[in-house]
Design an enzyme around this catalytic site. Structure first.
Site, short mmCIF file in Angstrom:
data_model
loop_
_atom_site.label_atom_id
_atom_site.label_comp_id
_atom_site.label_asym_id
_atom_site.label_seq_id
_atom_site.Cartn_x
_atom_site.Cartn_y
_atom_site.Cartn_z
N GLY A 122 0.83 -1.21 0.00
CA GLY A 122 0.00 0.00 0.00
C GLY A 122 0.86 1.25 0.00
O GLY A 122 2.07 1.20 0.24
N ASP B 130 -2.94 8.74 16.15
CA ASP B 130 -3.57 8.36 14.88
C ASP B 130 -4.32 7.03 15.04
O ASP B 130 -4.18 6.13 14.22
CB ASP B 130 -2.52 8.25 13.78
CG ASP B 130 -3.14 8.32 12.37
OD1 ASP B 130 -4.29 8.80 12.26
OD2 ASP B 130 -2.48 7.91 11.41
#
Length: 480
Positions: A54, A188
């Site tokens: 990714g 996050d």
């Protein structure tokens, strides 16, 4: 053997080398180069990328194998590869964040089983495709977790049950407790950064945005942090670039859990008109979990739980006479030291942080969708029985009987609203009323079957009307 080129923009990154199928050659080969762009393929002399996993804003991740381990251990190679046209200051901050992720993984990963281990961190300099220039890349190598993240799991299986969501909440709280006790803030937390291994264990990933805490009272002149966050998951203090706290991670974790419970995006669950989360109407959860999540989602840091341990304590089962331990707001914890104030990119201040709503513990217990529809069915059923009873009485069909019927129905609704009668009480009351009125009905010439059908139809009509009004309310609340 196939080796994948890690140079950004390589026109043909797949490379095949049959000689590397031989184990001896594989372990002794000095280097292999991309047949399309000339990029070195064996990273740090040992890591062989095999496919792209990714890409994100700061880099790309590749599945690779370590040729110097007996089982050719799989691992993840992350390359620093910022996208877009960044200024020198922004590029420096991004590079520091990448290096910080490696530092945090080295400090935390080897001491906690649900944080990936760091295997290596190194630069790579190679000739650029532009004549006379040299490219420099940075890599970190970490443990490979074979599974899928919670964002993918949600898309595959649908919404999580309360038990499943609680398992996620408790496991990640345990990880965050360790992270916070080691003077770090993740910053996050979101479904895509929580990975479930095939054996069921959850891992917390992506420590690139981690903020290090400093000693008590060591606040910088700006007292701010870099503007790094995932929209919809970050609380107001993080979006404004202000100090962040352990409760900053708890807020993002609560958003993650309500997304798993509802299957909706954060923007669909936040009421911007009233500046508060409106997730409860989409999920069936216990009052304890609702109270805990609502407190984690409060906009002001000192109104939330101050630590992961506090949340875990609040989730523990309580005795019937106790309420969940929703403690008073705590003083602000240790602030966070920003990396370099002079190198921070400008951040536009958001709208002023709204005042927090009243404490969760003071909130009146709401009605679930099942309770609302059950109450409507009970009220309609009782209304059908009472209409027959009054019609067959000496009052007959008159204004007095209609008014009396309305008063009785109103009293039943009032009693349900204050929870004087609820749950099994509704069935008991309906059964008693049916038995008391059965003999008068039969004497008046009504058959039992006819009376039951009319009463049940009246209950169904009440459910239909209630459902219609609820749908209208939901539509109006979304668009107004």
């Amino acid at each position: 053997m196939e080796i994948y080129c890690t140079r950004p923009g390589c026109p043909r990154p797949e490379n095949f080398f049959t000689d590397l199928d031989d184990k001896v050659t594989l372990q002794t080969a000095q280097q292999k180069f991309c047949t399309a762009c000339g990029m070195p393929l064996i990273l740090a002399g040992r890591y062989l990328p095999s496919k792209l996993l990714g890409q994100g804003g700061f880099g790309a991740a590749f599945l690779a194998r370590d040729r110097y381990t007996p089982t050719m251990r799989e691992c993840v190679v992350k390359q620093f590869q910022p996208s877009g046209n960044l200024s020198p200051q922004q590029l420096k901050i991004a590079q520091n964040l990448f290096a910080r992720e490696a530092e945090v993984l080295e400090q935390l990963g080897r001491h906690h089983p649900q944080i990936p281990d760091l295997f290596a961190f190194f630069p790579l300099s190679t000739q650029s495709q532009k004549p006379g220039e040299e490219d420099q890349f940075f890599y970190l190598v970490q443990e490979f977790i074979d599974g899928q993240n919670l964002e993918e799991e949600l898309a595959d299986k649908g919404v999580f049950s309360e038990a499943e969501a609680l398992d996620v909440l408790r496991e990640i709280l345990n990880v965050l407790k360790f992270v916070h006790e080691n003077n770090s803030i993740h910053r996050d937390i979101k479904p895509s950064n929580i990975m479930r291994e095939r054996n069921g264990r959850l891992y917390l990933l992506d420590f690139g945005a981690v903020k290090q805490q400093v000693n008590q009272g060591a606040v910088t002149s700006t007292g701010s942090s870099t503007g790094i966050y995932s929209m919809g998951f970050a609380p107001p203090e993080q979006m404004s670039g202000a100090q962040v706290y352990p409760s900053t991670d708890l807020y993002a974790l609560a958003v993650t859990v309500i997304i798993l419970l509802t299957g909706k995006d954060p923007g669909d669950l936040y009421d911007s008109y009233n500046n508060q989360w409106a997730w409860r109407i989409y999920a069936q959860v216990s009052d304890t979990l609702e109270a805990v999540l609502n407190r984690m989602l409060l906009p002001t840091p000192n109104q939330r739980f101050s630590s992961a341990q506090e949340v875990m304590d609040a989730l523990e089962p309580q005795s019937p006479t106790q309420t969940p331990p929703i403690t008073p707001p705590t003083p602000p914890p240790t602030p966070i030291n920003p990396p370099q104030p002079t190198s921070q990119p400008p951040i536009n201040p958001p709208q002023p942080i709204p005042q927090p709503p009243p404490p969760v513990s003071a909130k009146k217990k709401g009605f679930s969708l099942l309770e609302t529809l059950g109450g409507a069915a009970f009220t309609g059923f009782m209304g059908g029985l009472l209409s027959f009873a009054l019609r067959s009485s000496f009052l007959g069909l008159s204004g007095i009987s209609v008014g009396l019927l309305g008063m009785i129905i109103g009293g039943l609704v009032y009693a349900q609203y204050h929870r004087w009668i609820e749950g099994k009480d509704l069935l008991i009351f309906a059964g008693i009323a049916l038995l008391l009125m059965l003999i008068p009905f039969l004497r008046a010439g009504f058959s039992f079957t006819f009376v039951m059908v009319i009463a049940i139809l009246a209950g169904a009509a009440a459910v239909s009307i209630t459902t219609l009004f609820r749908l209208v309310y939901l539509l109006l609340s979304r668009f107004l």
